[in-house]
Design an enzyme around this catalytic site. Sequence first.
Site, short mmCIF file in Angstrom:
data_model
loop_
_atom_site.label_atom_id
_atom_site.label_comp_id
_atom_site.label_asym_id
_atom_site.label_seq_id
_atom_site.Cartn_x
_atom_site.Cartn_y
_atom_site.Cartn_z
N SER A 169 -5.53 18.66 19.38
CA SER A 169 -4.33 18.48 18.57
C SER A 169 -3.07 18.69 19.43
O SER A 169 -2.93 18.08 20.48
CB SER A 169 -4.39 19.43 17.37
OG SER A 169 -3.50 19.01 16.35
N ASP A 296 -10.23 11.63 10.15
CA ASP A 296 -9.18 12.62 10.41
C ASP A 296 -8.02 12.40 9.45
O ASP A 296 -7.44 11.31 9.42
CB ASP A 296 -8.72 12.48 11.87
CG ASP A 296 -7.88 13.64 12.35
OD1 ASP A 296 -7.12 14.19 11.54
OD2 ASP A 296 -7.98 13.98 13.55
N HIS A 324 -10.30 16.55 11.62
CA HIS A 324 -9.41 16.88 12.74
C HIS A 324 -9.97 18.00 13.62
O HIS A 324 -9.39 18.30 14.66
CB HIS A 324 -8.03 17.28 12.20
CG HIS A 324 -6.95 17.30 13.24
ND1 HIS A 324 -6.63 16.20 14.01
CD2 HIS A 324 -6.11 18.30 13.66
CE1 HIS A 324 -5.65 16.51 14.84
NE2 HIS A 324 -5.32 17.77 14.66
#
Length: 345
Positions: A169, A296, A324
């Site tokens: 991320s 996601d 995610h």
Amino acid sequence: MGNKIISMMKKDNKDGGSRSKRMNRSQRKLLADEEMLHRRALSMAIHQAQLSQRFDGSMSRRVGSTSTRKRTLSDPFSNGKQVPDFSESLIVKKFVLVHGEGFGAWCWYKMVASLEESGLSPTTVDLTGSGFNMTDTNIVSTLEEYSKPLIQLLENLPEDEKVILVGHSTGGASISYALERFPEKISKAIFVCATMVSDGQRPFDVFSEELGSAERFMKESQFLIYGNGKDKPPTGFMFEKQHMKGLYFNQSPNKDIALAMISMRPVPLGPMMEKASLTAERYGKGRRFYVQTLDDHALSPDVQEKVVRENSPEGVFKIKGSDHCPFFSKPQSLHKILLEIAQIP
């Protein structure tokens, strides 16, 4: 003849029963091993929560075993099968796992276990104000400050040693920053559904489709934290639990969601809004790989495709059915991809 058939049927039933018992034993061991790892991570998370109430300052810990020898525990993500040891064929065996926004080293507990089982050497870091690093997130205003634990780790590497960086991320911004600072110490950089930013781009910009523009978010978001008072600019943000579940964990196991709910910490806003300063001479020469997650909700597959198009990596890998957080929802698939990338000459 009839007696012979009956005898054969009894033998088949006996063999089938033995196989079933062996399978049940294997499944029970699989569940027990995974449960043990989860309890370890949960215990560390609870300890972290207690520390955050009692102490200020900076702390950093590694998730998983502190021993460098291979563990005898069978890989809880290999369905009871022996995990191949790839370490002999690899020049670079050290992985540095970098978490994303709100997370900490704790989120990699499954990856630490599986990589160690493969004979590799995974290390995790808590970025400033994350995990066991008890720095107040409200005073973390730059990407340099936020990434300091990672930079210190790279600075302290032996001169001839290289590592493989893995960023999740917004951890992608930190490994991009590290790649600009120390291209000679990084063998490969792996972006896992991450903010693989271009020069002049903000990490937050990658999430603008889901969260709106940075300017709008700064003015209107209900998730902002004003650590210096309402009359001053916001210093951080943190999503509500229900929002986090839908955004990050739509395919993750309930017990990992529970772990995250007691472990997630506010995200310092400054580093997310800072424009990256990356050069072709340093960052541009790094070997970058991208792992896409196809279920996601935080960074949609379309957005991840756009990220890859605008800042082309050397290779792209995809994980079907992953939210995610593939280290929770698809740990086997992520482990396999990390090993595959590590073996690319």
